[in-house]
Write a protein that holds these residues in place. Sequence first.
Motif, PDB file in Angstrom:
ATOM      1  N   ASN A   1       0.827  -1.212   0.000  1.00  0.00           N
ATOM      2  CA  ASN A   1       0.000   0.000   0.000  1.00  0.00           C
ATOM      3  C   ASN A   1       0.863   1.264   0.000  1.00  0.00           C
ATOM      4  OD1 ASN A   1      -2.642   1.228   0.066  1.00  0.00           O
ATOM      5  ND2 ASN A   1      -2.261   1.762   2.210  1.00  0.00           N
TER       6      ASN A   1
ATOM      7  N   PHE B   1      -2.705   1.824   6.910  1.00  0.00           N
ATOM      8  CA  PHE B   1      -4.129   1.809   6.564  1.00  0.00           C
ATOM      9  C   PHE B   1      -4.917   1.446   7.814  1.00  0.00           C
ATOM     10  CE2 PHE B   1      -1.946  -2.090   5.402  1.00  0.00           C
ATOM     11  CZ  PHE B   1      -2.639  -3.060   6.108  1.00  0.00           C
TER      12      PHE B   1
ATOM     13  N   TRP C   1      -7.794   2.440   2.963  1.00  0.00           N
ATOM     14  CA  TRP C   1      -6.391   2.334   2.511  1.00  0.00           C
ATOM     15  C   TRP C   1      -5.655   3.653   2.722  1.00  0.00           C
ATOM     16  CZ3 TRP C   1      -4.650  -2.308   2.111  1.00  0.00           C
ATOM     17  CH2 TRP C   1      -5.431  -3.350   1.614  1.00  0.00           C
TER      18      TRP C   1
ATOM     19  N   GLY D   1      -3.478   5.136  -0.091  1.00  0.00           N
ATOM     20  CA  GLY D   1      -2.281   4.411  -0.526  1.00  0.00           C
ATOM     21  C   GLY D   1      -2.467   3.779  -1.905  1.00  0.00           C
TER      22      GLY D   1
ATOM     23  N   LEU E   1      -3.138   0.883  -2.811  1.00  0.00           N
ATOM     24  CA  LEU E   1      -4.227  -0.091  -2.944  1.00  0.00           C
ATOM     25  C   LEU E   1      -5.611   0.567  -2.954  1.00  0.00           C
ATOM     26  CD1 LEU E   1      -2.741  -2.867  -0.655  1.00  0.00           C
ATOM     27  CD2 LEU E   1      -2.847  -2.864  -3.152  1.00  0.00           C
TER      28      LEU E   1
END
Length: 195
Positions: free
Chosen positions: A114, A118, A134, A137, A139
Motif C-alpha cells: 500500500n 491503513f 487504505w 495508498g 491499494l
Amino acid sequence: PRRAAAPKPAAAAASAPKAIACAGVFAKGSSHLQLAQTFDAKNVEFGEVDGPEGSKLNATLVYPTDPKRRLEVLWQNEAARSDVSLIVVTGQSGWTAPKGLKLGLPLAQLEKANGKPFKVSGFDQDNGGSVIDWQGGALASLPGGCKVGVRLTPDAKATDAAKAQASGKEFASTDAALKGVKPVIAEILIGYPQD
C-alpha cells in the motif's frame, strides 16, 4: 491489417495464469462464458458459495474442486452471468491479486504494497480484520477501475489476550495491538463499484 490471434493450444489451460488483473478475462465486462473459454468449460461451473453472515450467493467457480486453484466470481447481472461484481480469493487459493497480494501475506508486506499505513476493523467486529480505509495508498485505486478489499486473520498461535487487545472499532495497521496478533491475509475481494 491486424491478424486474429491463433487459438491457444488446450495445454495452455492446464498452466492457467495465477494472477488476477482488472483486465482481460477479469475485466468488468467479462462473463461466465469468457471464463469457460479461458479456463476450459470442464473447470468452470455455476453454483452456490458462502456469503456474509451465513448467506448463500450464486457465483461462477473456476477450478471448483481444486482448493489451491479455486476462484469465485460473482456477477452484477446474475441472469446473464455477466459484468463482474466481485472476484473472491479465499480458503487455500494460490491466486495472486493486483500488487502481488496473496493469501497468507503478513501485515508488514500488505503495508509495503500500500505504501503507507491503513485502517483495519477490530477482530471482534462483523467481518473483523477487514481493511476499512487504505488511507489514499497504492491499494486505494487500481488500474482497470477495480477496488481491492482484504480481510486479515490473527496468526493461529496468537493468544486470547493478544486477540482481546485487537478488538474494538478500528486500528491503524501500525498499532502495536494489531501487530501483536501477527495477522495475515485470509481473504481478498476484487470488485468493481456499481455504476
